[in-house]
Design an enzyme around this catalytic site. Structure first.
Site, PDB file in Angstrom:
ATOM      1  N   LEU A  66       0.825  -1.210   0.000  1.00 43.32           N
ATOM      2  CA  LEU A  66       0.000   0.000   0.000  1.00 43.32           C
ATOM      3  C   LEU A  66       0.859   1.258   0.000  1.00 43.32           C
ATOM      4  CD1 LEU A  66      -2.683  -1.085   2.672  1.00 43.32           C
ATOM      5  CD2 LEU A  66      -2.719  -1.431   0.186  1.00 43.32           C
ATOM      6  N   HIS A 103      -3.316   4.202  -2.489  1.00 41.47           N
ATOM      7  CA  HIS A 103      -4.284   3.286  -1.859  1.00 41.47           C
ATOM      8  C   HIS A 103      -4.925   3.954  -0.648  1.00 41.47           C
ATOM      9  CE1 HIS A 103      -1.423   0.146  -3.584  1.00 41.47           C
ATOM     10  NE2 HIS A 103      -2.580  -0.220  -4.089  1.00 41.47           N
ATOM     11  N   GLN A 111      -3.904 -12.548 -12.834  1.00 39.93           N
ATOM     12  CA  GLN A 111      -3.720 -11.359 -13.665  1.00 39.93           C
ATOM     13  C   GLN A 111      -2.249 -11.131 -14.044  1.00 39.93           C
ATOM     14  OE1 GLN A 111      -5.487  -8.768 -10.435  1.00 39.93           O
ATOM     15  NE2 GLN A 111      -3.994  -7.281 -11.183  1.00 39.93           N
ATOM     16  N   MET A 121       2.199   7.395  -8.338  1.00 45.37           N
ATOM     17  CA  MET A 121       2.489   6.392  -7.309  1.00 45.37           C
ATOM     18  C   MET A 121       2.047   5.015  -7.778  1.00 45.37           C
ATOM     19  SD  MET A 121       1.734   8.228  -3.744  1.00 45.37           S
ATOM     20  CE  MET A 121       2.520   9.797  -3.363  1.00 45.37           C
TER      21      MET A 121
HETATM   22  O1  PAF Z   1      -5.479  -2.581  -9.040  1.00 46.11           O
HETATM   23  C1  PAF Z   1      -5.169  -3.601  -8.378  1.00 46.11           C
HETATM   24  O2  PAF Z   1      -4.450  -3.534  -7.400  1.00 46.11           O
HETATM   25  C2  PAF Z   1      -5.673  -4.962  -8.839  1.00 46.11           C
HETATM   26  O3  PAF Z   1      -5.717  -5.045 -10.216  1.00 46.11           O
HETATM   27  C3  PAF Z   1      -7.028  -5.345  -8.204  1.00 46.11           C
HETATM   28  C4  PAF Z   1      -8.129  -4.401  -8.657  1.00 46.11           C
HETATM   29  C5  PAF Z   1      -6.918  -5.322  -6.702  1.00 46.11           C
HETATM   30  C6  PAF Z   1      -7.417  -6.749  -8.638  1.00 46.11           C
HETATM   31  O4  PAF Z   1      -6.469  -7.690  -8.247  1.00 46.11           O
END
Ligand code: PAF
Length: 294
Positions: A33, A37, A61, A184
């Site tokens: 974070l 965030h 992903q 960031m």
């Molecule tokens: O943006 C992110 O950190 C990721 O793509 C998410 C939305 C948490 C999905 O894993």
């Protein structure tokens, strides 16, 4: 602050808030974070009774050659930050809890997922849409918060939410930047001293576009070509793409008009970085277009 690992436990725990009508604000993250965030979490805290943050480095992903294994996971620090931001629930599932053996169901937002970053990261947005769907089902948030930094992800999630009738309001919050303009990102942690300097080429290219448009430039091919010229002067930057598109349907624009998005992705050595800005240009208006902020 409650930390929950089991998906069904999270669902059960949050159900009572749904029943009693307490609004749930949700910030999905992959951890590591940063202030970006935290701004999403602060907004969720301001607008909801219950705030849920998920921390999950989603394997679906990442491509086979990507940074899944080395993605930063400073869990202790992340939890402290969540506590400081008065988060009510942190959802911290293990990969096996969300993708049991034999998992085979995916969400694919066609069209939007195939362009821009989707071209060089095949399967990436399918992984994002799938995990966000699963998280929406488990958390059942009233509002979910995402960053403008991932503009394509934001468009895909908005479209998916609409197409699949999720009763979730999607809020996209502005990109936070370091003092020198670098957007960031958790991946900035990979940048060495020289690479960190080289990374400024992204915001500089976007600033150039901004200046050109302010000066009356409208032809997107010419704007992109000037941005490319600037980037090519940095020998450590390997450009993936620059695109000027409609900010909702991500279709390329020939001429700057309406709500547009200038997005780019490049590699500084092995680190892939993205950045963008969203602007609005009205042909009716004689004034300088609202360019958004960089
Ligand atoms: O943006 C992110 O950190 C990721 O793509 C998410 C939305 C948490 C999905 O894993």
């Amino acid at each position: 602050m409650k930390i929950i690992k089991a998906p069904d436990k999270l669902f059960k725990d949050l159900k009572k808030f749904k029943i009693s009508g307490k609004s749930i604000g949700f910030v999905p993250t992959m951890g590591a974070l940063h202030a970006g965030h935290l701004s999403l979490i602060a907004q969720a805290r301001k607008e909801n009774k219950i705030v849920v943050v998920s921390i999950f480095v989603n394997p679906k992903q990442f491509g086979p050659q990507e940074d899944l294994k080395v993605y930063p996971r400073p869990l202790k620090k992340d939890l402290l930050l969540c506590k400081k931001e008065k988060v009510d629930y942190v959802f911290l599932p293990g990969a096996n809890a969300l993708y049991a053996e034999g998992f085979s169901t995916y969400v694919d937002v066609e069209g939007l997922s195939a362009v821009l970053c989707g071209k060089s990261r095949p399967g990436h947005f399918r992984g994002v849409a799938t995990i966000v769907t699963k998280l929406f089902n488990l958390v059942q948030p009233d509002v979910a918060y995402f960053g403008q930094k991932d503009a394509q992800q934001a468009s895909i999630i908005k479209k998916m939410t609409k197409d699949l009738n999720f009763p979730v309001k999607i809020k996209i919050m502005p990109t936070l930047r370091e003092k020198d303009g670098l957007a960031m990102s958790s991946r900035n942690a990979y940048l060495g001293k020289q690479e960190r300097k080289d990374a400024l080429v992204l915001s500089r290219a976007l600033n150039l576009a901004k200046v050109l448009i302010r000066g009356g430039a409208k032809d997107t091919v010419r704007i992109i070509s000037r941005m490319k010229q600037l980037i090519s002067k940095n020998k450590n930057a390997k450009l993936d793409y620059i695109a000027i598109v409609d900010s909702e349907n991500l279709k390329p624009l020939k001429i700057i008009s309406g709500n547009y998005l200038i997005a780019l992705a490049l590699n500084i050595k092995k680190v892939r970085l993205i950045d963008n800005f969203q602007g609005r240009f009205s042909t009716q208006s004689k004034s300088v277009p609202n360019m958004g902020t960089l």
